[in-house]
Motif scaffolding. Structure first.
Motif, PDB file in Angstrom:
ATOM      1  N   ALA A   4      42.436  36.792  33.505  1.00  0.00           N
ATOM      2  CA  ALA A   4      41.220  37.966  32.909  1.00  0.00           C
ATOM      3  C   ALA A   4      41.975  39.325  33.565  1.00  0.00           C
ATOM      4  O   ALA A   4      42.046  40.253  32.963  1.00  0.00           O
ATOM      5  N   GLU A   5      42.308  39.316  34.804  1.00  0.00           N
ATOM      6  CA  GLU A   5      42.839  40.527  35.438  1.00  0.00           C
ATOM      7  C   GLU A   5      44.317  40.733  34.756  1.00  0.00           C
ATOM      8  O   GLU A   5      44.394  42.106  34.420  1.00  0.00           O
ATOM      9  N   LEU A   8      43.244  42.281  31.281  1.00  0.00           N
ATOM     10  CA  LEU A   8      42.854  43.699  31.277  1.00  0.00           C
ATOM     11  C   LEU A   8      43.814  44.755  31.690  1.00  0.00           C
ATOM     12  O   LEU A   8      44.075  45.814  31.037  1.00  0.00           O
ATOM     13  N   ASP A  34      39.761  46.207  42.400  1.00  0.00           N
ATOM     14  CA  ASP A  34      40.682  45.700  41.282  1.00  0.00           C
ATOM     15  C   ASP A  34      41.456  46.542  40.663  1.00  0.00           C
ATOM     16  O   ASP A  34      42.654  46.626  40.330  1.00  0.00           O
ATOM     17  N   VAL A  46      36.894  42.942  38.286  1.00  0.00           N
ATOM     18  CA  VAL A  46      36.951  41.334  37.502  1.00  0.00           C
ATOM     19  C   VAL A  46      36.447  40.576  38.319  1.00  0.00           C
ATOM     20  O   VAL A  46      37.104  40.029  39.257  1.00  0.00           O
ATOM     21  N   ARG A  76      31.487  46.220  36.500  1.00  0.00           N
ATOM     22  CA  ARG A  76      31.753  44.689  37.079  1.00  0.00           C
ATOM     23  C   ARG A  76      31.682  44.091  35.569  1.00  0.00           C
ATOM     24  O   ARG A  76      30.564  44.137  34.739  1.00  0.00           O
ATOM     25  N   ASP A  78      32.563  39.899  34.337  1.00  0.00           N
ATOM     26  CA  ASP A  78      33.248  38.674  34.789  1.00  0.00           C
ATOM     27  C   ASP A  78      34.442  38.029  33.962  1.00  0.00           C
ATOM     28  O   ASP A  78      34.815  38.556  32.983  1.00  0.00           O
ATOM     29  N   ASN A  79      34.919  37.064  34.427  1.00  0.00           N
ATOM     30  CA  ASN A  79      36.303  36.703  33.826  1.00  0.00           C
ATOM     31  C   ASN A  79      35.981  36.476  32.219  1.00  0.00           C
ATOM     32  O   ASN A  79      36.694  36.824  31.454  1.00  0.00           O
ATOM     33  N   VAL A  82      36.080  39.541  29.793  1.00  0.00           N
ATOM     34  CA  VAL A  82      37.371  40.058  29.855  1.00  0.00           C
ATOM     35  C   VAL A  82      37.948  39.288  28.735  1.00  0.00           C
ATOM     36  O   VAL A  82      38.528  39.742  27.911  1.00  0.00           O
ATOM     37  N   THR A  86      36.765  40.846  24.918  1.00  0.00           N
ATOM     38  CA  THR A  86      37.743  41.822  25.201  1.00  0.00           C
ATOM     39  C   THR A  86      37.615  43.185  24.614  1.00  0.00           C
ATOM     40  O   THR A  86      37.544  44.290  25.327  1.00  0.00           O
TER      41      THR A  86
END
Length: 107
Positions: A4-5, A8, A34, A46, A76, A78-79, A82, A86
């Protein structure tokens, strides 16, 4: 970085969003966030599933309060958000950056 990070970051790096410079894993006081956009004073976190645990939630809340006391906005996600939503996540980040990086002129 989590999947996820990484996703993003692929949309934030290289000044792709409103020409703003984002940093990842940015130290801010005692915390490492993050993602951070200094021009918008915006922190993006994330969160994985461990952030649903009670102790982690309390720690996150205290951290958010501390960052807000420094004049920062904390978003914030969550995974799952994302990875699956998206576009909605990016629209929220865009909206906040637009508001915070280009505040209206005082009257």
């Amino acid at each position: 970085m989590t999947e996820a990070e990484q996703l993003l970051w692929s949309h934030l790096r290289g000044k792709q969003l409103l020409g703003l410079q984002f940093h990842r894993q940015k130290p801010l006081g005692p915390y490492i966030v993050d993602f951070f956009a200094a021009a918008a004073q915006l922190v993006i976190e994330v969160d994985g599933c461990q952030h649903l645990e009670e102790e982690q939630c309390k720690g996150d809340a205290a951290r958010d309060v501390s960052l807000k006391e420094q004049g920062l906005m904390v978003l914030r996600f969550d995974n799952r958000q994302v990875l699956v939503e998206t576009t909605a996540v990016l629209e929220e980040i865009f909206r906040m950056c637009q508001q915070r990086a280009n505040p209206p002129a005082p009257l």
